[in-house]
Design a protein around this motif. Sequence first.
Motif, PDB file in Angstrom:
ATOM      1  N   LYS A 135      52.306  65.876  83.407  1.00 47.51           N
ATOM      2  CA  LYS A 135      51.168  66.638  82.860  1.00 47.51           C
ATOM      3  C   LYS A 135      50.243  67.062  84.160  1.00 47.51           C
ATOM      4  O   LYS A 135      49.325  66.328  84.595  1.00 47.51           O
ATOM      5  CB  LYS A 135      50.092  65.631  81.882  1.00 47.51           C
ATOM      6  N   LEU A 136      50.620  68.258  84.495  1.00 47.63           N
ATOM      7  CA  LEU A 136      49.915  68.964  85.447  1.00 47.63           C
ATOM      8  C   LEU A 136      49.334  70.300  85.036  1.00 47.63           C
ATOM      9  O   LEU A 136      49.724  70.928  84.020  1.00 47.63           O
ATOM     10  CB  LEU A 136      50.887  69.289  86.773  1.00 47.63           C
ATOM     11  N   PRO A 137      47.965  70.583  85.571  1.00 49.00           N
ATOM     12  CA  PRO A 137      47.340  69.803  86.530  1.00 49.00           C
ATOM     13  C   PRO A 137      46.846  68.610  86.329  1.00 49.00           C
ATOM     14  O   PRO A 137      46.448  68.301  85.081  1.00 49.00           O
ATOM     15  CB  PRO A 137      45.984  70.999  86.721  1.00 49.00           C
ATOM     16  N   PHE A 138      46.683  67.560  87.154  1.00 47.41           N
ATOM     17  CA  PHE A 138      46.295  66.255  86.985  1.00 47.41           C
ATOM     18  C   PHE A 138      44.858  66.143  86.450  1.00 47.41           C
ATOM     19  O   PHE A 138      43.987  66.633  87.176  1.00 47.41           O
ATOM     20  CB  PHE A 138      46.672  65.459  88.118  1.00 47.41           C
ATOM     21  N   LYS A 139      44.539  65.219  85.466  1.00 41.80           N
ATOM     22  CA  LYS A 139      43.214  65.299  84.855  1.00 41.80           C
ATOM     23  C   LYS A 139      43.129  63.670  84.709  1.00 41.80           C
ATOM     24  O   LYS A 139      43.892  63.136  84.168  1.00 41.80           O
ATOM     25  CB  LYS A 139      42.760  65.832  83.594  1.00 41.80           C
ATOM     26  N   TRP A 140      42.046  63.313  85.512  1.00 37.06           N
ATOM     27  CA  TRP A 140      41.965  61.775  85.471  1.00 37.06           C
ATOM     28  C   TRP A 140      41.730  61.182  84.164  1.00 37.06           C
ATOM     29  O   TRP A 140      42.032  60.053  83.789  1.00 37.06           O
ATOM     30  CB  TRP A 140      40.926  61.423  86.481  1.00 37.06           C
ATOM     31  N   PHE A 141      40.807  61.924  83.335  1.00 37.13           N
ATOM     32  CA  PHE A 141      40.454  61.425  82.110  1.00 37.13           C
ATOM     33  C   PHE A 141      41.433  61.038  81.201  1.00 37.13           C
ATOM     34  O   PHE A 141      41.917  59.955  80.735  1.00 37.13           O
ATOM     35  CB  PHE A 141      39.345  62.420  81.229  1.00 37.13           C
ATOM     36  N   ASP A 142      42.657  62.097  81.144  1.00 39.94           N
ATOM     37  CA  ASP A 142      43.893  61.926  80.474  1.00 39.94           C
ATOM     38  C   ASP A 142      44.753  60.908  81.057  1.00 39.94           C
ATOM     39  O   ASP A 142      45.226  60.143  80.106  1.00 39.94           O
ATOM     40  CB  ASP A 142      44.505  63.093  80.380  1.00 39.94           C
ATOM     41  N   TYR A 143      44.737  60.900  82.253  1.00 32.58           N
ATOM     42  CA  TYR A 143      45.499  59.901  83.016  1.00 32.58           C
ATOM     43  C   TYR A 143      44.972  58.381  82.656  1.00 32.58           C
ATOM     44  O   TYR A 143      46.025  57.495  82.356  1.00 32.58           O
ATOM     45  CB  TYR A 143      45.666  60.029  84.419  1.00 32.58           C
ATOM     46  N   LEU A 144      43.843  58.059  82.664  1.00 36.05           N
ATOM     47  CA  LEU A 144      43.300  57.009  82.272  1.00 36.05           C
ATOM     48  C   LEU A 144      43.512  56.326  81.088  1.00 36.05           C
ATOM     49  O   LEU A 144      43.717  55.219  80.737  1.00 36.05           O
ATOM     50  CB  LEU A 144      41.640  56.928  82.844  1.00 36.05           C
ATOM     51  N   ARG A 145      43.237  57.272  80.146  1.00 34.63           N
ATOM     52  CA  ARG A 145      43.639  56.964  78.786  1.00 34.63           C
ATOM     53  C   ARG A 145      45.067  56.624  78.316  1.00 34.63           C
ATOM     54  O   ARG A 145      45.324  55.661  78.019  1.00 34.63           O
ATOM     55  CB  ARG A 145      43.136  58.192  77.885  1.00 34.63           C
ATOM     56  N   GLU A 146      46.033  57.234  79.199  1.00 28.35           N
ATOM     57  CA  GLU A 146      47.370  57.112  78.977  1.00 28.35           C
ATOM     58  C   GLU A 146      47.931  55.871  79.571  1.00 28.35           C
ATOM     59  O   GLU A 146      48.708  55.141  78.962  1.00 28.35           O
ATOM     60  CB  GLU A 146      48.233  58.199  79.753  1.00 28.35           C
ATOM     61  N   MET A 147      47.409  55.484  80.610  1.00 30.11           N
ATOM     62  CA  MET A 147      47.868  54.245  81.313  1.00 30.11           C
ATOM     63  C   MET A 147      46.915  53.124  80.734  1.00 30.11           C
ATOM     64  O   MET A 147      47.048  52.027  80.914  1.00 30.11           O
ATOM     65  CB  MET A 147      47.271  54.401  82.898  1.00 30.11           C
ATOM     66  N   GLY A 148      45.906  53.359  79.951  1.00 30.33           N
ATOM     67  CA  GLY A 148      44.967  52.281  79.497  1.00 30.33           C
ATOM     68  C   GLY A 148      44.197  51.662  80.569  1.00 30.33           C
ATOM     69  O   GLY A 148      44.156  50.513  80.491  1.00 30.33           O
ATOM     70  N   SER A 149      43.841  52.299  81.508  1.00 33.69           N
ATOM     71  CA  SER A 149      43.266  51.985  82.622  1.00 33.69           C
ATOM     72  C   SER A 149      41.838  52.245  82.669  1.00 33.69           C
ATOM     73  O   SER A 149      41.097  53.186  81.975  1.00 33.69           O
ATOM     74  CB  SER A 149      43.807  52.260  83.796  1.00 33.69           C
ATOM     75  N   VAL A 150      41.002  51.810  83.471  1.00 32.26           N
ATOM     76  CA  VAL A 150      39.432  52.095  83.881  1.00 32.26           C
ATOM     77  C   VAL A 150      39.443  52.475  85.328  1.00 32.26           C
ATOM     78  O   VAL A 150      39.899  51.993  86.134  1.00 32.26           O
ATOM     79  CB  VAL A 150      38.533  50.981  83.286  1.00 32.26           C
ATOM     80  N   ALA A 151      38.220  53.256  85.424  1.00 29.92           N
ATOM     81  CA  ALA A 151      38.019  53.663  86.951  1.00 29.92           C
ATOM     82  C   ALA A 151      37.363  52.620  87.635  1.00 29.92           C
ATOM     83  O   ALA A 151      36.257  52.057  86.978  1.00 29.92           O
ATOM     84  CB  ALA A 151      37.379  55.088  86.934  1.00 29.92           C
TER      85      ALA A 151
END
Length: 598
Positions: free
Chosen positions: A469-485
């Motif tokens: 999924k480009l351009p890379f968006k942190w919000f989407d990536y964190l949600r997909e990975m189930g991670s937190v910043a």
Amino acid sequence: IDSYGMFDGYDIDSCSEESTSSSSSDDSEDEVVPSIPASLPIIKNNGQVYTYPDGKAGMATCEMCGMVGVRDAFYSKTKRFCSVSCSRSYSSNSKKASILARLQGKPPTKKAKVLQKQPLMAKLAAYAQYQASQQNQAKSKAVTPAESFDWGQYICSNNTAGAPVSCFKHAPMGKCWGDIEEGVRIEVINTDTNLSTKVYWIAEIIKLAGFKALLRYEGFDGDNSKDFWCNLCIPEVHPVGWCASSSKPLVPPKSIQHKYSNWKAFLVKRLTGTKTLPPDFSSLVHENMQFPFKKLMRVEVVDKNYLCRTRVALVEEVIGGRLRLVYEESEDNSDDFWCHMFSPLIHNIGWSRSIGHRFKRSDVSKKMEGQSDAPPQYFQKVKDVDQSGEWFKEGMKLEAIDPLNLSTICAATVRKVLADGYLMIGIDGSEAVDGSDWFCYHSMSPSIFPVGFCEINSIELTPPRGYAKLPFKWFDYLREMGSVAAPVKLFNKEVPNHGFRLGMKLEAVDLMEPRLVCVATVTRIVHRLLRIHFDGWEDEYDQWVDCESPDLYPVGWCQLTGYQLQPPASQSNREMSQSVPKQKKKAPQYKGQKKSKL
């Protein structure tokens, strides 16, 4: 003369791991490694294991060394090379082949003939190839000097400025440079004379670039015909008044000797109210050139082939505060690593065990005579942090400079929390399954950043390799990975008044080949982060470096310490093409690869 020194008059008429220490831990190869989702493909390459979230794994052949490896682990967008080093070597050798062809009257070939190297792990080739090149050079202890490089001419012809010495607190004189500036007067050897004896004259600093100064002999006024560059820290530079106190002859240059009949009166009038060097300047330089590390001292240093762990190494050389470290198990002293004594990559014996860091035990059971463990106080101290409250946790996301590609800042993950504020960081999308490429950063390291740092500062963030999924968006990536910043408040936000400006010249270590110190330029400044460009090389070889990095030095540092400076690549090639008379058709002698002419 003001407080820098007093004018006392002149004599015008008279004419220089052992099994490391027992306190060190075992090699923690049994540490827990991240689990591998069954849906991800697993590729083994030269003993290294890779996974790819997009499933698009393929193989590629390096056009430089011929190594076959996983395509996604290769360097550059075209995936033509297994590492930055190979890409750089290919570029350098291509240019050389083209020059050689022109000298021989032949049309340049499409591809340069390149040197074959030993196959190396794709992921860590940038470090391992440096090791191979050092092994090839181990037969000769002497270093072949590079082509002479004239910093002064380079500064003047490009109309640029050198970063002030005060920007480099770790360098000699970095903390005591004082008010040395344009207009300061000094006493130097007078080369404009017919006298057979050594005589001196007063000169004014016209321009400063690091340790080097453009000087003009007093009395030439607006005439720059005899201007010359000089390193202010050499033994032949003195404060005004030194000749008088040392009974040395102070003689005006022959070119202007006729201008005044009373030079003593001229100097008194000209020098009143001016500055000169502190009277103890030469002794300060000498003191600043003393370094605590000695040969055969033992330290723990990052394993350049397995970034996740440290090994014991012995100090082999100390040059200007830079250490050549030889790994303890190296039989011929060729397996080495260069770094500054204040580098975050080296530590005292026992450090790894104390914080829970991986450590490779040495098979060497008997110490060499003269070995000793470097005292803990010799190493750079890190800031104490409180890990009892809100702190980094495994799985938290952040942004980090990729230790294997320093031109990029990448999405990264906290893989392990160690003691004393240290963290093991993995670069998302390109990690080895066994964690062998995790890198140890302190929580206060200026090389790790909170999520969103790149976007806020208009820096291109390198997304995880294979992320669709480009351009890379942190919000989407964190949600997909189930991670937190990781919380922003946990990062180092201190920005010192470092003094660097865009376009400033300096001497910088090529951290992908840390034995090399090169001509470089500051091309971008983001808070305390500097973008360092190696003159004559493509932008893809740039490096993000902290403003207080011990791998940056003032113009003239190499000359002062006796270290070899690598000139700009473009100039090297021009000089090689000009060094061979056309009528002889003799090919230039290429003595090395990449930037080096070693």
